[in-house]
Design a protein around this motif. Structure first.
Motif, PDB file in Angstrom:
ATOM      1  N   CYS A 101       1.074  -0.957  -0.258  1.00  0.00           N
ATOM      2  CA  CYS A 101       0.257  -0.133   0.238  1.00  0.00           C
ATOM      3  C   CYS A 101       0.598   0.992  -0.226  1.00  0.00           C
ATOM      4  O   CYS A 101       0.286   2.809  -0.556  1.00  0.00           O
ATOM      5  CB  CYS A 101      -0.819   0.006   1.199  1.00  0.00           C
ATOM      6  SG  CYS A 101       0.313  -0.695   2.909  1.00  0.00           S
ATOM      7  N   SER A 102       2.098   1.361   0.471  1.00  0.00           N
ATOM      8  CA  SER A 102       3.513   2.742   0.335  1.00  0.00           C
ATOM      9  C   SER A 102       3.191   3.037  -0.417  1.00  0.00           C
ATOM     10  O   SER A 102       3.416   4.104  -0.834  1.00  0.00           O
ATOM     11  CB  SER A 102       4.801   1.609   0.279  1.00  0.00           C
ATOM     12  OG  SER A 102       5.315   0.803  -0.438  1.00  0.00           O
ATOM     13  N   ARG A 103       2.905   2.480  -1.911  1.00  0.00           N
ATOM     14  CA  ARG A 103       2.906   3.556  -3.357  1.00  0.00           C
ATOM     15  C   ARG A 103       1.338   3.300  -3.749  1.00  0.00           C
ATOM     16  O   ARG A 103       1.597   3.893  -5.016  1.00  0.00           O
ATOM     17  CB  ARG A 103       3.577   2.009  -4.755  1.00  0.00           C
ATOM     18  CG  ARG A 103       4.743   2.153  -4.258  1.00  0.00           C
ATOM     19  CD  ARG A 103       6.213   1.299  -5.095  1.00  0.00           C
ATOM     20  NE  ARG A 103       7.026   1.289  -4.450  1.00  0.00           N
ATOM     21  CZ  ARG A 103       8.273   0.330  -5.700  1.00  0.00           C
ATOM     22  NH1 ARG A 103       7.621  -0.072  -6.817  1.00  0.00           N
ATOM     23  NH2 ARG A 103       9.741   0.032  -4.920  1.00  0.00           N
ATOM     24  N   ARG A 104       0.358   3.244  -3.296  1.00  0.00           N
ATOM     25  CA  ARG A 104      -0.989   3.156  -4.145  1.00  0.00           C
ATOM     26  C   ARG A 104      -1.187   3.942  -2.890  1.00  0.00           C
ATOM     27  O   ARG A 104      -2.661   4.688  -3.524  1.00  0.00           O
ATOM     28  CB  ARG A 104      -1.255   1.815  -4.467  1.00  0.00           C
ATOM     29  CG  ARG A 104      -0.118   1.088  -5.054  1.00  0.00           C
ATOM     30  CD  ARG A 104      -1.280  -0.105  -5.552  1.00  0.00           C
ATOM     31  NE  ARG A 104      -2.662  -0.118  -6.096  1.00  0.00           N
ATOM     32  CZ  ARG A 104      -2.797  -0.381  -7.365  1.00  0.00           C
ATOM     33  NH1 ARG A 104      -2.003  -0.178  -7.661  1.00  0.00           N
ATOM     34  NH2 ARG A 104      -3.711  -0.586  -8.253  1.00  0.00           N
ATOM     35  N   PHE A 105      -1.618   3.587  -1.822  1.00  0.00           N
ATOM     36  CA  PHE A 105      -2.661   4.102  -0.697  1.00  0.00           C
ATOM     37  C   PHE A 105      -2.526   6.384  -1.094  1.00  0.00           C
ATOM     38  O   PHE A 105      -1.050   5.852  -0.307  1.00  0.00           O
ATOM     39  CB  PHE A 105      -2.584   3.661   0.920  1.00  0.00           C
ATOM     40  CG  PHE A 105      -3.162   2.704   0.677  1.00  0.00           C
ATOM     41  CD1 PHE A 105      -4.102   1.989  -0.330  1.00  0.00           C
ATOM     42  CD2 PHE A 105      -3.666   2.315   2.032  1.00  0.00           C
ATOM     43  CE1 PHE A 105      -4.477   0.608  -0.391  1.00  0.00           C
ATOM     44  CE2 PHE A 105      -4.444   0.914   2.481  1.00  0.00           C
ATOM     45  CZ  PHE A 105      -5.147   0.210   0.514  1.00  0.00           C
ATOM     46  N   THR A 106      -3.337   6.517  -1.390  1.00  0.00           N
ATOM     47  CA  THR A 106      -2.642   8.016  -0.203  1.00  0.00           C
ATOM     48  C   THR A 106      -3.051   8.211   1.288  1.00  0.00           C
ATOM     49  O   THR A 106      -2.790   9.546   1.402  1.00  0.00           O
ATOM     50  CB  THR A 106      -4.272   8.609  -1.299  1.00  0.00           C
ATOM     51  OG1 THR A 106      -5.338   8.566  -1.145  1.00  0.00           O
ATOM     52  CG2 THR A 106      -3.969   8.415  -2.502  1.00  0.00           C
ATOM     53  N   TYR A 107      -3.802   7.227   1.473  1.00  0.00           N
ATOM     54  CA  TYR A 107      -3.769   8.213   3.568  1.00  0.00           C
ATOM     55  C   TYR A 107      -4.622   6.720   3.923  1.00  0.00           C
ATOM     56  O   TYR A 107      -3.831   5.482   3.249  1.00  0.00           O
ATOM     57  CB  TYR A 107      -4.782   8.333   3.755  1.00  0.00           C
ATOM     58  CG  TYR A 107      -6.645   7.897   3.242  1.00  0.00           C
ATOM     59  CD1 TYR A 107      -7.128   7.338   4.416  1.00  0.00           C
ATOM     60  CD2 TYR A 107      -6.566   8.213   1.999  1.00  0.00           C
ATOM     61  CE1 TYR A 107      -8.619   6.294   3.558  1.00  0.00           C
ATOM     62  CE2 TYR A 107      -7.634   7.951   1.917  1.00  0.00           C
ATOM     63  CZ  TYR A 107      -8.886   7.100   2.277  1.00  0.00           C
ATOM     64  OH  TYR A 107     -10.615   6.774   2.004  1.00  0.00           O
ATOM     65  N   CYS A 109      -2.367   4.408   5.168  1.00  0.00           N
ATOM     66  CA  CYS A 109      -0.969   2.659   5.466  1.00  0.00           C
ATOM     67  C   CYS A 109      -0.390   3.379   6.210  1.00  0.00           C
ATOM     68  O   CYS A 109       0.337   3.754   6.838  1.00  0.00           O
ATOM     69  CB  CYS A 109       0.090   3.294   3.688  1.00  0.00           C
ATOM     70  SG  CYS A 109       0.728   1.532   3.230  1.00  0.00           S
ATOM     71  N   SER A 124      -7.528   1.458   6.994  1.00  0.00           N
ATOM     72  CA  SER A 124      -7.299   1.464   5.629  1.00  0.00           C
ATOM     73  C   SER A 124      -7.091   0.297   4.717  1.00  0.00           C
ATOM     74  O   SER A 124      -7.732   0.009   3.850  1.00  0.00           O
ATOM     75  CB  SER A 124      -6.746   2.557   5.633  1.00  0.00           C
ATOM     76  OG  SER A 124      -6.494   3.675   5.533  1.00  0.00           O
ATOM     77  N   ALA A 135      -8.581   3.833   0.023  1.00  0.00           N
ATOM     78  CA  ALA A 135      -7.211   4.262   0.082  1.00  0.00           C
ATOM     79  C   ALA A 135      -6.787   3.967  -1.409  1.00  0.00           C
ATOM     80  O   ALA A 135      -5.611   5.027  -1.286  1.00  0.00           O
ATOM     81  CB  ALA A 135      -6.612   4.302   1.195  1.00  0.00           C
ATOM     82  N   ASP A 136      -7.109   3.437  -2.183  1.00  0.00           N
ATOM     83  CA  ASP A 136      -6.380   3.541  -3.585  1.00  0.00           C
ATOM     84  C   ASP A 136      -6.886   4.174  -4.431  1.00  0.00           C
ATOM     85  O   ASP A 136      -8.000   3.762  -5.023  1.00  0.00           O
ATOM     86  CB  ASP A 136      -6.046   2.064  -3.837  1.00  0.00           C
ATOM     87  CG  ASP A 136      -4.935   1.255  -4.731  1.00  0.00           C
ATOM     88  OD1 ASP A 136      -4.822   2.453  -5.726  1.00  0.00           O
ATOM     89  OD2 ASP A 136      -5.135   0.164  -5.377  1.00  0.00           O
ATOM     90  N   PRO A 137      -6.696   5.136  -5.151  1.00  0.00           N
ATOM     91  CA  PRO A 137      -7.400   6.331  -6.052  1.00  0.00           C
ATOM     92  C   PRO A 137      -7.066   5.435  -7.744  1.00  0.00           C
ATOM     93  O   PRO A 137      -7.976   5.374  -8.469  1.00  0.00           O
ATOM     94  CB  PRO A 137      -6.825   6.988  -5.909  1.00  0.00           C
ATOM     95  CG  PRO A 137      -5.469   7.080  -5.928  1.00  0.00           C
ATOM     96  CD  PRO A 137      -5.688   5.510  -4.509  1.00  0.00           C
TER      97      PRO A 137
END
Length: 210
Positions: A101-107, A109, A124, A135-137
Motif C-alpha cells: 500500500c506504500s505506493r498506492r494508498f493516499t492515506y 498505509c 484503511s 484508500a487506493d485511487p
C-alpha cells in the motif's frame, strides 16, 4: 443464575455467527463479516467468540478479490505484518498475501511493523469497496460495479431468505430464555419457602421442649 448467564453468552455467540456466512474452498473455517473490529474492545470480544486454539489466532482481512471481509482462526499464533503492507487471504493456498500500500494508498498505509491483532489501528487495510481498497485511487472499480449491478437482485433475494430464517430463530431463542428464567425464579422461590418452613418447624419444636 450462573446457568442463565452461560445460556445468554451462548445465545449471543450463536447470533453473532448467524450473521456470518461460512465460505467453502479454504483449508480451515472462514466466515464473511460486514466489518472487522474497530477497536481493541471489539477485537477482544470477537476473538473470544471465535475461541481459537493456542496454535492459531483470530484474524480479519479482505478476501483474495478484495470484494468482502472475512474472519477466521488463522493457523499462526502471531501474525507480524511489515510496514507499508496490508494483508489479504489467498483462497487457492489458504495463506495470507501482502498488498503493497506504500505506493498506492493516499492515506492510512501502516508506517511501521504491526501485529494482525492491532489491525483496527489501520482501518484503511480493511476498508474496501467493489474490489478495491478505499484508500487506493488507482484501482479500477468499473468492472466490479458492473458485476455488482448484475447480481443485485440475487443479493436481495439472499438477504430476504436470511431474514426469513433469522427472525423465527431469534424469537424461539428469546422464548427459551424467558421460560428458563421463569423456571429458575420459581425454583428459587420454592426453595426459599421450604427453608422458611423448616426454620419455623424447628423454632416450634424448641418452644414445645422448653
Amino acid at each position: 443464575m450462573e446457568l442463565l448467564t452461560s445460556l445468554l453468552v451462548f445465545l449471543t455467540s450463536g447470533l453473532l455467527f448467524h450473521d456470518c456466512r461460512k465460505l467453502d474452498g479454504y483449508k480451515f473455517p472462514v466466515y464473511t463479516t460486514k466489518s472487522c473490529p474497530k477497536n481493541v474492545i471489539d477485537w477482544n470480544r470477537t476473538s473470544s467468540t471465535f475461541n481459537c486454539s493456542k496454535e492459531s489466532s483470530y484474524a480479519c482481512f479482505p478476501n483474495n478479490e478484495i470484494t468482502e471481509l472475512i474472519e477466521m482462526c488463522y493457523p499462526l499464533r502471531n501474525i507480524i505484518i511489515p510496514e507499508g503492507t496490508c494483508l489479504y487471504l489467498s483462497k487457492t493456498r489458504s495463506e495470507l498475501d501482502m498488498y503493497d500500500c506504500s505506493r498506492r494508498f493516499t492515506y492510512g498505509c501502516p508506517e511501521k511493523q504491526y501485529l494482525s491483532s492491532s489491525i483496527y489501528r489501520y482501518p484503511s487495510c480493511s476498508s474496501i469497496r467493489d474490489g478495491c481498497f478505499d484508500a487506493d485511487p488507482i484501482c479500477n472499480r468499473t468492472k466490479k460495479n458492473t458485476v455488482k449491478d448484475i447480481n443485485l437482485d440475487e443479493e436481495q433475494t439472499d438477504w430476504t431468505l436470511i431474514a426469513a430464517i433469522c427472525v423465527p430463530l431469534i424469537v424461539v431463542l428469546l422464548v427459551i430464555v424467558i421460560i428458563l428464567y421463569i423456571r429458575i425464579v420459581i425454583i428459587l422461590y420454592i426453595r426459599k419457602k421450604r427453608i422458611q418452613k423448616q426454620e419455623e418447624e424447628e423454632n416450634n419444636e424448641g418452644v414445645y421442649q422448653s
